[in-house]
Design an enzyme around this catalytic site. Structure first.
Site, PDB file in Angstrom:
ATOM      1  N   ARG A 230       0.712  -1.254   0.027  1.00 18.68           N
ATOM      2  CA  ARG A 230      -0.066  -0.160   0.010  1.00 18.68           C
ATOM      3  C   ARG A 230       0.714   1.212  -0.056  1.00 18.68           C
ATOM      4  NH1 ARG A 230      -3.090  -3.091  -1.400  1.00 18.68           N
ATOM      5  NH2 ARG A 230      -5.428  -3.392  -0.560  1.00 18.68           N
ATOM      6  N   GLU A 259      -2.777   7.892  -4.016  1.00 21.43           N
ATOM      7  CA  GLU A 259      -3.041   7.179  -5.385  1.00 21.43           C
ATOM      8  C   GLU A 259      -4.499   7.570  -6.067  1.00 21.43           C
ATOM      9  OE1 GLU A 259      -3.829   2.499  -5.955  1.00 21.43           O
ATOM     10  OE2 GLU A 259      -1.859   2.937  -4.871  1.00 21.43           O
ATOM     11  N   HIS A 278      -1.161  -0.072 -10.076  1.00 20.50           N
ATOM     12  CA  HIS A 278      -1.813  -1.002  -9.180  1.00 20.50           C
ATOM     13  C   HIS A 278      -2.567  -2.168  -9.511  1.00 20.50           C
ATOM     14  CE1 HIS A 278      -3.762  -0.919  -4.671  1.00 20.50           C
ATOM     15  NE2 HIS A 278      -3.215  -2.095  -5.105  1.00 20.50           N
TER      16      HIS A 278
END
Length: 317
Positions: A230, A259, A278
């Site tokens: 993360r 993000e 991602h």
């Protein structure tokens, strides 16, 4: 006979049939039905994906929530933490694809594959331009940050490349593919030793900014940081500063904080940064593997047995 209302958060007729076949006690609720009949939210006993944290306070009969992914930090409200709702995830199905993604990014960097690809597009043959400037994984020290399913598999792959593998985990408990495991009290020594750090940590109160100013200050100037956990586990400002000042070799990122990155963020244009959006956990058959965990847990739930992949709501993973 009291029905068990079970929400399936995605449109998959095959899965609905398999769930319905598990027991005549189950009444499947689809996401479309929930949208049309919001009152059903308060009658759900089981949910498999498709429920946002803002809906949880109205799911008063919820007893078990299964996610389709591994990360649960977006769901862990104080109310859910304090409740008796059992939270399970799909941890374990990401180990192989994420490890492959991390080593793919790493090899692209050490073997300068992106530059060779650029040469191919312009029909150039300049192998001499690489020469001593390529690297080898063999002999490097791989630091595995977070030795869970992903980290453990990455450790095995690293050993296959001839890397020395060290690890950092909260408990300091050993792992068969890790030569030396460091505890939190030894974390700076772990970062100091690592040529490559593979970060697959979940985001919790204890892991936020696990890599920050102090950690980057002790790392080798040529070290490579890879993050597929993360974004918030790395202090972005500290990372940017280390890269700009030549105190870090490269950052290979599948996740960022924030993000997605704003268009004007400096990480986009740094030569020693490579970013993927991602998707490191994506792979063919993802939902088949996630559904297998859910269906096994459904069998266990109906039989009154202990579920697998139960999340410690206090720890966050």
């Amino acid at each position: 006979m009291t029905k068990i209302k079970l929400l399936i958060g995605r449109d998959d007729p095959g899965l609905r049939e398999r769930v319905q076949a598990a027991s005549d006690r189950i009444e499947v609720v689809t996401a479309e039905q929930l949208k049309e009949q919001p009152g059903l939210l308060g009658e759900l006993e089981i949910v498999y994906g498709g429920l946002g944290r803002e809906q949880l306070p109205r799911a008063g009969k919820l007893r078990w929530l299964q996610t389709g992914g591994a990360g649960v930090n977006g769901l862990l409200t104080p109310e859910l933490r304090a409740s008796e709702v059992v939270l399970t995830n799909a941890s374990g199905i990401h180990a192989e694809p994420i490890a492959e993604h991390m080593f793919g990014m790493l090899l692209m960097r050490t073997r300068r594959l992106a530059e060779a690809w650029d040469q191919q597009k312009t029909r150039e043959w300049r192998g001499y331009a690489f020469g001593e400037n390529v690297g080898m994984l063999a002999g490097m020290t791989l630091g595995v940050l977070g030795v869970g399913a992903i980290g453990g598999h990455s450790a095995r792959v690293g050993k296959g490349f001839g890397m020395r593998v060290i690890g950092l985990r909260r408990t300091g408990a050993p792992h068969p593919d890790v030569e030396r495991m460091y505890s939190q009290d030894e974390r700076l020594e772990f970062f100091r030793e690592s040529d490559v750090v593979m970060n697959s940590l979940p985001l919790t109160e204890g892991t936020r900014h696990a890599m920050g100013w102090d950690e980057f200050a002790v790392m080798k100037p040529a070290a490579i940081v890879i993050n597929t956990g993360r974004g918030g586990t790395i202090h972005t400002d500290a990372l940017v500063a280390a890269l700009r000042e030549g105190r870090l070799g490269a950052a290979l990122l599948d996740v960022t904080d924030p993000e997605p990155l704003p268009e004007d963020h400096p990480l986009w244009t740094m030569e020693n940064v490579f970013i993927t959006p991602h998707y490191s956990g994506a792979h063919p058959g993802y939902w088949e593997r996630a559904d297998r965990i859910f269906l096994e847990n459904l069998r266990r739930y109906l039989a009154g047995e202990e579920l697998v992949n139960v999340v410690d709501k206090r720890e966050g993973y």
